[in-house]
Design a protein around this motif. Structure first.
Motif, short mmCIF file in Angstrom:
data_model
loop_
_atom_site.label_atom_id
_atom_site.label_comp_id
_atom_site.label_asym_id
_atom_site.label_seq_id
_atom_site.Cartn_x
_atom_site.Cartn_y
_atom_site.Cartn_z
N LYS A 45 0.83 -1.20 0.00
CA LYS A 45 0.00 0.00 0.00
C LYS A 45 0.87 1.26 0.00
O LYS A 45 0.64 2.21 -0.76
CB LYS A 45 -0.91 0.00 1.22
CG LYS A 45 -1.80 1.23 1.33
CD LYS A 45 -2.61 1.21 2.61
CE LYS A 45 -3.44 2.49 2.74
NZ LYS A 45 -4.17 2.55 4.02
N ARG B 146 3.90 1.46 -1.05
CA ARG B 146 4.59 1.57 -2.34
C ARG B 146 3.69 2.15 -3.42
O ARG B 146 4.09 3.01 -4.21
CB ARG B 146 5.10 0.19 -2.77
CG ARG B 146 6.04 0.20 -3.98
CD ARG B 146 6.40 -1.21 -4.39
NE ARG B 146 5.26 -1.91 -4.95
CZ ARG B 146 4.87 -1.77 -6.21
NH1 ARG B 146 5.53 -0.96 -7.02
NH2 ARG B 146 3.83 -2.45 -6.65
N LEU B 147 2.42 1.67 -3.37
CA LEU B 147 1.47 2.18 -4.36
C LEU B 147 1.17 3.67 -4.13
O LEU B 147 1.03 4.43 -5.09
CB LEU B 147 0.17 1.37 -4.30
CG LEU B 147 0.27 -0.07 -4.80
CD1 LEU B 147 -1.04 -0.81 -4.56
CD2 LEU B 147 0.63 -0.10 -6.28
N GLU B 148 1.06 4.05 -2.85
CA GLU B 148 0.80 5.46 -2.56
C GLU B 148 1.98 6.34 -3.01
O GLU B 148 1.79 7.43 -3.57
CB GLU B 148 0.57 5.65 -1.05
CG GLU B 148 -0.76 5.11 -0.57
CD GLU B 148 -0.94 5.25 0.94
OE1 GLU B 148 -2.06 5.07 1.42
OE2 GLU B 148 0.07 5.56 1.61
N GLN B 149 3.19 5.83 -2.79
CA GLN B 149 4.38 6.57 -3.21
C GLN B 149 4.43 6.67 -4.74
O GLN B 149 4.73 7.73 -5.31
CB GLN B 149 5.64 5.89 -2.70
CG GLN B 149 6.93 6.63 -3.04
CD GLN B 149 8.15 5.93 -2.48
OE1 GLN B 149 8.05 4.90 -1.81
NE2 GLN B 149 9.32 6.50 -2.75
N LEU B 150 4.10 5.53 -5.39
CA LEU B 150 4.09 5.53 -6.85
C LEU B 150 3.04 6.49 -7.39
O LEU B 150 3.28 7.22 -8.36
CB LEU B 150 3.81 4.12 -7.35
CG LEU B 150 3.78 3.94 -8.89
CD1 LEU B 150 5.12 4.34 -9.49
CD2 LEU B 150 3.42 2.50 -9.24
N CYS B 151 1.87 6.51 -6.73
CA CYS B 151 0.79 7.41 -7.14
C CYS B 151 1.24 8.87 -7.00
O CYS B 151 0.98 9.70 -7.87
CB CYS B 151 -0.46 7.14 -6.32
SG CYS B 151 -1.86 8.17 -6.80
N GLY B 152 1.92 9.16 -5.88
CA GLY B 152 2.42 10.53 -5.67
C GLY B 152 3.42 10.94 -6.73
O GLY B 152 3.39 12.06 -7.24
N GLU B 153 4.32 10.00 -7.07
CA GLU B 153 5.33 10.32 -8.10
C GLU B 153 4.69 10.56 -9.45
O GLU B 153 5.09 11.46 -10.20
CB GLU B 153 6.34 9.18 -8.17
CG GLU B 153 7.21 9.06 -6.92
CD GLU B 153 8.10 7.84 -6.95
OE1 GLU B 153 7.95 7.03 -7.90
OE2 GLU B 153 8.94 7.69 -6.04
N LEU B 154 3.67 9.72 -9.75
CA LEU B 154 2.99 9.89 -11.04
C LEU B 154 2.24 11.23 -11.10
O LEU B 154 2.22 11.90 -12.13
CB LEU B 154 2.01 8.74 -11.26
CG LEU B 154 2.64 7.37 -11.57
CD1 LEU B 154 1.56 6.30 -11.62
CD2 LEU B 154 3.40 7.43 -12.90
N THR B 155 1.63 11.61 -9.96
CA THR B 155 0.92 12.90 -9.91
C THR B 155 1.87 14.06 -10.18
O THR B 155 1.57 14.99 -10.94
CB THR B 155 0.24 13.08 -8.55
OG1 THR B 155 -0.68 12.02 -8.35
CG2 THR B 155 -0.51 14.41 -8.50
N LYS B 156 3.06 13.99 -9.55
CA LYS B 156 4.05 15.06 -9.77
C LYS B 156 4.51 15.10 -11.22
O LYS B 156 4.69 16.17 -11.81
CB LYS B 156 5.24 14.84 -8.85
CG LYS B 156 4.93 15.07 -7.38
CD LYS B 156 6.16 14.82 -6.51
CE LYS B 156 5.83 15.06 -5.04
NZ LYS B 156 6.99 14.78 -4.17
#
Length: 254
Positions: free
Chosen positions: A38, A40-50
């Motif tokens: 979870k 990792r996915l939240e971090q990945l989501c944040g990176e994609l948003t940026k």
């Protein structure tokens, strides 16, 4: 028999306890993995948003910058056109002053065209919204229209005074210039609202005004009229020159 039952009971209990422990460990590890996944996915989501935001920003800038440069380019082109237009009119005025006005007389057509160019140059000093009204009512079929009977630069003083002393800032300010040439009579009327900063007595005592009246007196004595008046903060100068008969006088003088 009882001992055997006890041993079996102990073994089964231990097995059950072991199984329960293994199950607990399994679910604990599974929960840890799920939590880590979870995060990792939240971090990945944040990176994609940026990344998306960074991608959109240059895109917006790419859309804005061309418009900005286009506006600047239009502004430069406008100034360049105004500069070219003013330079063209200035060249015509200089040609007239340097070459055409060397003679004693020019045609009414040449003098009026010169005066119109002079007005266009002076219009650079005023706002595009300034009330500037120029009328030219000439009878080009009049035989004297293209005959050298007109004193050169006779229009300068009245026109320059209008731009020099007019109120160029007020909303109701104006300059009105009217040329007329009919039946051998040249007329020039110039009117402007007077600036509150203008000293009227200086205008009446100006060197240019005195020189104009001296020239008129010498060249067109008895055949001209120059009226100046002030009414309701409006200054009006009206010059009329009767050029009839001047053609024969000029021809006789040659």
């Amino acid at each position: 028999m009882d001992n055997t039952f006890v041993i079996i009971y102990v073994i089964l209990s231990a097995g059950a306890l072991l199984l329960l422990s293994l199950t607990a460990v399994y679910f604990y590890k599974a929960a840890r993995r799920a939590k880590a996944e979870k995060q990792r996915l939240e971090q990945l989501c944040g990176e994609l948003t940026k990344k998306i935001e960074k991608t959109e920003l240059p895109s917006i800038e790419a859309k804005l910058n061309p418009h900005l440069f286009k506006n600047i380019l239009n502004s430069i082109q406008s100034h360049a056109y105004q500069t070219y237009y003013a330079m063209d009119k200035l060249a015509n005025v200089l040609d007239y002053i340097l070459y055409e006005s060397n003679g004693s007389f020019v045609t009414p057509q040449e003098e009026i065209e010169f005066a119109l160019n002079l007005i266009e140059i002076n219009k650079i000093k005023v706002s595009p919204l300034f009330a500037m009204n120029v009328k030219n009512k000439t009878d080009e079929s009049d035989p004297l229209y293209r005959t050298k009977v007109m004193a050169p630069l006779i229009s300068v003083d009245l026109i320059e005074n209008a731009f020099k002393h007019a109120d160029l800032q007020s909303g109701d300010a104006f300059i009105a210039v009217s040329f007329e040439f009919r039946q051998g009579v040249f007329s020039l009327t110039v009117a402007n609202k007077i600036s509150s900063r203008t000293a009227l007595h200086k205008e009446k005592s100006g060197i240019g005004s005195a020189t104009l009246e001296q020239r008129l007196q010498i060249l067109y004595n008895g055949h001209y009229r120059l009226d100046r008046e002030v009414e309701n903060n409006t200054y009006t100068a009206h010059l009329t020159i009767d050029l009839n008969g001047k053609a024969s006088e000029v021809s006789a003088a040659r």
